[in-house]
Write an enzyme that holds these catalytic residues in place. Structure first.
Site, PDB file in Angstrom:
ATOM      1  CB  SER A 242      42.840  46.992  31.773  1.00  0.00           C
ATOM      2  OG  SER A 242      42.503  48.317  31.210  1.00  0.00           O
ATOM      3  CE  LYS A 243      40.752  46.010  39.062  1.00  0.00           C
ATOM      4  NZ  LYS A 243      39.822  44.877  39.142  1.00  0.00           N
ATOM      5  NE  ARG A 244      43.236  51.883  29.813  1.00  0.00           N
ATOM      6  CZ  ARG A 244      42.984  51.457  28.575  1.00  0.00           C
ATOM      7  NH1 ARG A 244      42.065  52.310  28.031  1.00  0.00           N
ATOM      8  NH2 ARG A 244      43.509  50.426  28.191  1.00  0.00           N
ATOM      9  CG  HIS A 245      38.313  48.359  28.850  1.00  0.00           C
ATOM     10  ND1 HIS A 245      39.415  47.777  28.873  1.00  0.00           N
ATOM     11  CD2 HIS A 245      38.388  49.232  27.955  1.00  0.00           C
ATOM     12  CE1 HIS A 245      40.177  48.124  27.693  1.00  0.00           C
ATOM     13  NE2 HIS A 245      39.403  48.749  27.118  1.00  0.00           N
ATOM     14  N   GLY A 246      36.293  48.501  32.989  1.00  0.00           N
ATOM     15  CA  GLY A 246      35.229  48.207  33.896  1.00  0.00           C
ATOM     16  C   GLY A 246      36.093  46.851  34.509  1.00  0.00           C
TER      17      GLY A 246
END
Ligand code: GLU
Length: 467
Positions: A242-246
């Site tokens: 998800s966006k949390r990872h990049g």
């Protein structure tokens, strides 16, 4: 079914950008078809009118083009086939595999309430399943599939193996809503059948759907496609990417300067393996790709590995193709387009710019000396290299360069002899030369810069610096 020519499809819903996980699904379908002389189709699943947008469709098509995933024919719009989907539901009504259900939402809710209280299954069991047509009221109805209620169903999946579900876990799903619109599940099966899809390769979040869809194939006595449900992609921490990872959108990777060939290689390798091979060409991937190599557990996205593979691809991409991709990358970032002189210079310099560049921004950074015009602007560190002493040595070097033949060995000889005359190590002259030629202290080798800039431009820049 195995003797049918391979037809795969990618069926994105245009409710968001092209997620990197979906891009990999597309890639697997593309590889599977292209490696077998088959057909790869694109179907835009735009039945959710509220969430589908034409902008998202465009982003998906652009992302596929960037990744080089060419599809056959025109993209198919699922919503355009709505009347055909309803026609199939009518056929199921006619052959007794579906029925009209007149239960209202309130009645369904009341059924569920009672079931919850009695601790029995809350799957709705319509009282209309076996009611004959002449007893039907003149009221709105939905069309439901008559699903088996006993026994179990086993589906073979090329990745997951045999998967079994108890039939009483499935309700009589709605095929056509009371407003006459077909449901998504029906649309997928009808379209896959009509498009002649032989292999359905998609994320394993669709595995449960496969059991519902299977009922429609049974009801219509249609030939079933081979199934391959691939595990999702996780982030480095083992949670769904998800966006949390990049970045998660394909377009973001293009704008970050990952070369498409490296991206294809990395995404192919993500969740699929061929022995220990990490780096491979498209041709190898097409030859090797098969369901056997797909892992059952989710692969973890590893940004370092992606970069390394991209670097290996930059090193081998043919120069003209690399320049074309660089131009597109610059465009994707909104940068000024290259002038002819700049792109000619880059083309001459690619042999050294490619070295150790993993992504395009690194390559563009190295190309700084090509992209700038005289007078060269000096950054702070470069300015510190241009002392009175070093400037006088540059001034002394210039006439020697004027008479030199423009080859690496001659240039090395000339610079070495001037350094020697001043009792300097060659490396000591590199700083002032880098400053004069590029305005920076970190650049490709000075000889590479001289060769790429050519004699006139090199001498002009040295004169600018030593004046
Ligand atoms: N439209 C679905 C999705 O974007 C894919 C459905 C399918 O592949 O059957 O997840």
């Amino acid at each position: 079914m195995s003797d049918r020519p391979v037809v795969t499809r990618f069926a994105p819903s245009p409710t968001g950008a092209l997620h990197i996980g979906s891009a990999r699904t597309a890639l697997f379908n593309w590889l599977y078809a292209r490696g077998r002389g088959g057909t790869f189709l694109l179907r835009i699943e735009d039945t959710d009118k509220a969430r589908s947008t034409s902008e998202n469709t465009q982003i998906i098509l652009d992302g596929m083009r960037w990744l080089g995933l060419d599809w056959d024919g025109e993209p198919i719009s699922q919503s355009a086939n709505a009347s055909r989907h309803v026609e199939v539901a009518q056929e199921m009504l006619a052959n007794g595999h579906a029925y009209k259900c007149f239960s209202t939402q309130d009645e369904i809710e009341a059924f569920r309430e009672t079931a919850r209280a009695a601790k029995t299954s809350t799957l709705f069991r319509s009282p209309w399943r076996d009611v004959s047509e002449d007893e039907h009221p003149d009221k709105p109805y939905v069309i439901r599939l008559k699903a088996p209620r006993e026994g179990q169903t086993t589906l073979h999946d090329e990745v997951q193996g045999d998967v079994t579900w108890a039939n009483d876990q499935l309700d009589d799903m709605v095929l056509v809503r009371s407003d006459g619109s077909p449901v998504y599940m029906l649309a997928v099966v009808v379209d896959d059948h009509d498009m002649g899809v032989t292999h359905v390769i998609r994320g394993d979040d669709h595995l449960a759907n496969a059991f519902r869809q299977n009922l429609i194939y049974d009801a219509m006595r249609w030939e079933k496609p081979t199934l391959a449900h691939i595990p999702l992609i996780f982030g480095p921490d083992g949670k769904k990417l998800s966006k949390r990872h990049g970045a998660t959108g394909a377009a973001e990777y293009q704008a970050m300067g990952y070369p498409a060939a490296g991206m294809r290689n990395y995404l192919t390798r993500l969740g699929w393996s061929h022995g220990d091979d990490e780096f491979f060409t498209d041709e190898q991937a097409r030859d090797w790709f098969d369901f056997d190599g797909i892992g059952k557990s989710p692969a973890r996205f590893d940004f370092k590995k992606l970069e390394n593979i991209c670097g290996q691809h930059i090193a081998v991409i043919d120069d003209a193709a690399l320049l074309k991709e660089l131009v597109e990358y610059l465009q994707a970032t909104g940068a000024e387009p290259l002038t002819t002189d700049q792109s000619d210079g880059i083309l001459r310099g690619l042999y050294c710019l490619k070295e150790r560049s993993k992504i395009f921004p690194q390559l563009i950074e190295k190309a700084h000396f090509i992209l700038i015009n005289r007078p060269v602007e000096l950054d702070e560190k470069a300015a510190a290299h241009l002392t009175n002493v070093s400037r006088s040595i540059l001034a002394e070097l210039t006439p020697h360069l004027q008479n030199a033949s423009w080859t690496r060995s001659t240039l090395e000889g000339v610079v070495a002899s001037v350094a020697e005359a001043h009792d300097m190590k060659l490396g000591k002259l590199a700083g002032p030369l880098r400053a004069a030629l590029a305005g920076r202290s970190v650049t490709p080798s000075v000889f590479d810069m001289m060769l790429v800039l050519g004699q006139d431009e090199t001498i002009a820049r040295l004169k600018d610096a030593s004046d």
